[in-house]
Design a protein around this motif. Structure first.
Motif, mmCIF file in Angstrom:
data_model
loop_
_atom_site.group_PDB
_atom_site.id
_atom_site.type_symbol
_atom_site.label_atom_id
_atom_site.label_comp_id
_atom_site.label_asym_id
_atom_site.label_seq_id
_atom_site.Cartn_x
_atom_site.Cartn_y
_atom_site.Cartn_z
ATOM 1 N N ASP A 44 0.857 -1.177 0.000
ATOM 2 C CA ASP A 44 0.000 0.000 0.000
ATOM 3 C C ASP A 44 0.897 1.232 0.000
ATOM 4 O OD1 ASP A 44 -2.302 -1.497 0.072
ATOM 5 O OD2 ASP A 44 -2.612 -1.261 2.226
ATOM 6 N N ILE A 53 -3.356 3.939 -2.239
ATOM 7 C CA ILE A 53 -3.479 3.003 -3.356
ATOM 8 C C ILE A 53 -2.694 1.743 -3.003
ATOM 9 C CG2 ILE A 53 -3.885 4.761 -5.124
ATOM 10 C CD1 ILE A 53 -0.932 4.477 -5.918
ATOM 11 N N LYS A 56 -2.173 -6.154 -4.680
ATOM 12 C CA LYS A 56 -2.072 -7.379 -3.880
ATOM 13 C C LYS A 56 -2.163 -8.595 -4.796
ATOM 14 C CE LYS A 56 -4.577 -9.626 -0.082
ATOM 15 N NZ LYS A 56 -5.737 -9.479 0.792
ATOM 16 N N SER A 76 -5.100 -7.907 -7.454
ATOM 17 C CA SER A 76 -6.063 -6.815 -7.288
ATOM 18 C C SER A 76 -5.315 -5.496 -7.117
ATOM 19 C CB SER A 76 -6.977 -7.063 -6.090
ATOM 20 O OG SER A 76 -6.229 -7.167 -4.897
ATOM 21 N N ARG A 78 -6.270 -1.450 -5.925
ATOM 22 C CA ARG A 78 -7.352 -0.737 -5.270
ATOM 23 C C ARG A 78 -6.924 0.690 -4.890
ATOM 24 N NH1 ARG A 78 -4.905 -4.163 -2.204
ATOM 25 N NH2 ARG A 78 -4.159 -3.602 -0.154
ATOM 26 N N ALA A 79 -7.920 1.483 -4.619
ATOM 27 C CA ALA A 79 -7.717 2.837 -4.121
ATOM 28 C C ALA A 79 -8.706 3.068 -2.984
ATOM 29 C CB ALA A 79 -7.934 3.864 -5.229
ATOM 30 N N ALA A 80 -8.280 3.815 -1.990
ATOM 31 C CA ALA A 80 -9.144 4.083 -0.829
ATOM 32 C C ALA A 80 -9.033 5.539 -0.430
ATOM 33 C CB ALA A 80 -8.752 3.193 0.344
#
Length: 83
Positions: A44, A53, A56, A76, A78-80
């Motif tokens: 991350d 971001i 994984k 995968s 991802r963004a949070a």
């Protein structure tokens, strides 16, 4: 024809270095009652204090899905956004 709806539980361990958080994970997985295990690695990155971001890679392994063995690899990204 298999239905691979998977539920998993994993424990992660990692080390934060500045804005990076590399980690590894181990866990158990279940797909329609057939049990297996998983191993994962990921990273991350905190772009800002509120935006993270990450990527994984997860490897699932099942020894008895309707009497078949199955290996599943998943990547995968991802963004949070943290409030």
């Amino acid at each position: 024809n298999f239905n691979l709806n998977t539920v998993s539980l994993e424990a992660q361990v990692g080390y934060a270095y500045k804005r990076f958080l590399p980690y590894a994970a181990l866990g158990i997985a279940s797909t329609d009652g057939d049990k297996g295990w998983l191993a994962a690695v990921g990273v991350d990155y905190a772009v800002t204090d509120n935006i993270v971001i990450g990527a994984k890679y997860t490897h699932y392994e099942y020894n008895d899905i309707q009497k078949w063995e199955a290996d599943v690899d998943n990547v995968s990204i991802r963004a949070a956004f943290k409030f």
